[in-house]
Design a protein around this motif. Sequence first.
Motif, PDB file in Angstrom:
ATOM      1  N   LEU A 100       1.033  -0.866   0.115  1.00 25.76           N
ATOM      2  CA  LEU A 100       0.138  -0.245   0.016  1.00 25.76           C
ATOM      3  C   LEU A 100       0.845   1.508   0.107  1.00 25.76           C
ATOM      4  CD1 LEU A 100      -2.922  -0.638   2.517  1.00 25.76           C
ATOM      5  CD2 LEU A 100      -2.892  -0.961  -0.615  1.00 25.76           C
ATOM      6  N   LYS A 101       2.650   0.733   0.916  1.00 28.37           N
ATOM      7  CA  LYS A 101       3.058   2.231   0.686  1.00 28.37           C
ATOM      8  C   LYS A 101       3.480   2.489  -0.854  1.00 28.37           C
ATOM      9  CE  LYS A 101       4.619   1.183   4.823  1.00 28.37           C
ATOM     10  NZ  LYS A 101       5.945   0.281   5.460  1.00 28.37           N
ATOM     11  N   GLU A 102       3.122   1.871  -1.779  1.00 27.58           N
ATOM     12  CA  GLU A 102       3.386   1.880  -3.706  1.00 27.58           C
ATOM     13  C   GLU A 102       2.851   3.165  -3.951  1.00 27.58           C
ATOM     14  OE1 GLU A 102       5.910   0.276  -5.343  1.00 27.58           O
ATOM     15  OE2 GLU A 102       6.491   0.462  -3.768  1.00 27.58           O
ATOM     16  N   ILE A 103       1.503   3.177  -3.248  1.00 28.98           N
ATOM     17  CA  ILE A 103       0.224   4.016  -3.835  1.00 28.98           C
ATOM     18  C   ILE A 103       0.318   5.452  -3.461  1.00 28.98           C
ATOM     19  CG2 ILE A 103      -2.013   4.878  -3.898  1.00 28.98           C
ATOM     20  CD1 ILE A 103      -2.698   1.410  -3.774  1.00 28.98           C
ATOM     21  N   ASP A 104       0.589   7.073  -4.188  1.00 26.92           N
ATOM     22  CA  ASP A 104       1.342   7.720  -3.435  1.00 26.92           C
ATOM     23  C   ASP A 104       0.303   8.126  -2.709  1.00 26.92           C
ATOM     24  OD1 ASP A 104       0.818  11.195  -5.215  1.00 26.92           O
ATOM     25  OD2 ASP A 104       1.914  10.318  -3.726  1.00 26.92           O
ATOM     26  N   PRO A 105      -0.600   9.251  -1.525  1.00 26.97           N
ATOM     27  CA  PRO A 105      -1.433   8.986  -0.733  1.00 26.97           C
ATOM     28  C   PRO A 105      -2.377  10.541  -2.089  1.00 26.97           C
ATOM     29  CG  PRO A 105       0.211   9.201   0.233  1.00 26.97           C
ATOM     30  CD  PRO A 105       0.991   9.047  -0.480  1.00 26.97           C
ATOM     31  N   GLN A 106      -1.297  11.383  -2.362  1.00 22.70           N
ATOM     32  CA  GLN A 106      -1.901  12.956  -2.910  1.00 22.70           C
ATOM     33  C   GLN A 106      -2.245  12.373  -4.528  1.00 22.70           C
ATOM     34  OE1 GLN A 106      -2.237  15.886  -1.717  1.00 22.70           O
ATOM     35  NE2 GLN A 106      -3.984  15.408  -3.979  1.00 22.70           N
ATOM     36  N   GLU A 107      -1.990  11.405  -5.055  1.00 25.35           N
ATOM     37  CA  GLU A 107      -2.318  10.541  -6.323  1.00 25.35           C
ATOM     38  C   GLU A 107      -3.852   9.774  -5.751  1.00 25.35           C
ATOM     39  OE1 GLU A 107      -0.832   7.436  -9.686  1.00 25.35           O
ATOM     40  OE2 GLU A 107       0.284   8.490  -8.901  1.00 25.35           O
ATOM     41  N   TYR A 108      -3.609   9.020  -4.691  1.00 23.61           N
ATOM     42  CA  TYR A 108      -4.504   8.394  -4.111  1.00 23.61           C
ATOM     43  C   TYR A 108      -5.528   8.928  -3.844  1.00 23.61           C
ATOM     44  CZ  TYR A 108      -7.491   4.742  -2.029  1.00 23.61           C
ATOM     45  OH  TYR A 108      -8.018   4.180  -0.736  1.00 23.61           O
ATOM     46  N   LEU A 109      -5.564  10.807  -3.971  1.00 23.70           N
ATOM     47  CA  LEU A 109      -7.216  10.944  -3.196  1.00 23.70           C
ATOM     48  C   LEU A 109      -7.193  11.505  -5.194  1.00 23.70           C
ATOM     49  CD1 LEU A 109      -6.230  13.429  -0.254  1.00 23.70           C
ATOM     50  CD2 LEU A 109      -7.892  11.079  -0.418  1.00 23.70           C
ATOM     51  N   ASN A 110      -6.290  12.243  -6.202  1.00 23.97           N
ATOM     52  CA  ASN A 110      -7.008  13.091  -6.796  1.00 23.97           C
ATOM     53  C   ASN A 110      -7.489  12.216  -7.747  1.00 23.97           C
ATOM     54  OD1 ASN A 110      -5.382  15.059  -6.650  1.00 23.97           O
ATOM     55  ND2 ASN A 110      -3.521  14.575  -7.563  1.00 23.97           N
ATOM     56  N   THR A 111      -7.219  10.579  -8.326  1.00 23.34           N
ATOM     57  CA  THR A 111      -8.191   9.752  -8.492  1.00 23.34           C
ATOM     58  C   THR A 111      -9.212   9.762  -8.306  1.00 23.34           C
ATOM     59  OG1 THR A 111      -5.457   8.161  -8.797  1.00 23.34           O
ATOM     60  CG2 THR A 111      -7.940   7.141  -8.941  1.00 23.34           C
ATOM     61  N   LEU A 112      -9.795   9.351  -7.004  1.00 23.92           N
ATOM     62  CA  LEU A 112     -11.078   9.442  -6.700  1.00 23.92           C
ATOM     63  C   LEU A 112     -11.858  10.288  -6.873  1.00 23.92           C
ATOM     64  CD1 LEU A 112     -13.044   8.324  -4.717  1.00 23.92           C
ATOM     65  CD2 LEU A 112     -12.841   9.388  -2.596  1.00 23.92           C
ATOM     66  N   ASP A 113     -11.671  11.748  -6.995  1.00 21.52           N
ATOM     67  CA  ASP A 113     -11.424  12.611  -7.132  1.00 21.52           C
ATOM     68  C   ASP A 113     -12.076  12.508  -8.734  1.00 21.52           C
ATOM     69  OD1 ASP A 113     -12.965  15.625  -6.548  1.00 21.52           O
ATOM     70  OD2 ASP A 113     -10.965  16.211  -8.376  1.00 21.52           O
ATOM     71  N   THR A 114     -10.813  12.325  -9.556  1.00 20.31           N
ATOM     72  CA  THR A 114     -11.460  12.480 -10.883  1.00 20.31           C
ATOM     73  C   THR A 114     -12.588  10.899 -11.535  1.00 20.31           C
ATOM     74  OG1 THR A 114      -9.342  12.711 -11.333  1.00 20.31           O
ATOM     75  CG2 THR A 114      -9.983  11.813 -12.840  1.00 20.31           C
ATOM     76  N   LEU A 115     -12.248  10.054 -10.539  1.00 22.16           N
ATOM     77  CA  LEU A 115     -13.375   8.674 -10.591  1.00 22.16           C
ATOM     78  C   LEU A 115     -14.991   8.669 -10.737  1.00 22.16           C
ATOM     79  CD1 LEU A 115     -12.801   5.898 -11.306  1.00 22.16           C
ATOM     80  CD2 LEU A 115     -12.684   5.039  -9.418  1.00 22.16           C
ATOM     81  N   ALA A 116     -14.777  10.015  -9.570  1.00 17.88           N
ATOM     82  CA  ALA A 116     -16.015  10.499  -8.892  1.00 17.88           C
ATOM     83  C   ALA A 116     -16.633  11.026  -9.819  1.00 17.88           C
ATOM     84  CB  ALA A 116     -16.361  11.021  -7.265  1.00 17.88           C
TER      85      ALA A 116
END
Length: 158
Positions: A100-116
Amino acid sequence: MNQKIKGYTIQEATKKIESYCAYQDRCHKEVNGKLKEMGMIPLAIDTIIGQLIEDRFLNEERFAKSFARGKFNIKKWGKNRIVNELKFRNISKYNITTALKEIDPQEYLNTLDTLAIKRLGQISESNIQKRRKKLADYLLYRGWESHLVYEKLQELIK
């Protein structure tokens, strides 16, 4: 229904499984299943898996990391779904945490935003409550954490 299983020597099976592992990272469970399909006995399976680990064809930590990166980047899965899939493959808690550390926290939130935002645009429901439910169900199914999903719903659907 006389199904003939081709017999393999340990050397043949090892070569076949080495190419199976070289094609993409595999977990022990997948390799074990493949060897059973090939009709190998438990002692041979243990021997082959030991050899694969020694020769670095099989590495659970590497598998977990590439699995997490791939499912997040390609399928846009959230951490819950990734964790559940890794647990299903009998990956250790330590390796899951490392993955899970492989996933960048900021990129994670950006992806959620884009997906939503993208999904919200695809929902043609006029009732606000039903729209919220459809979006929430979609994001939760993909494994996004509920607190993040509900924050995103508050932000997007007023």
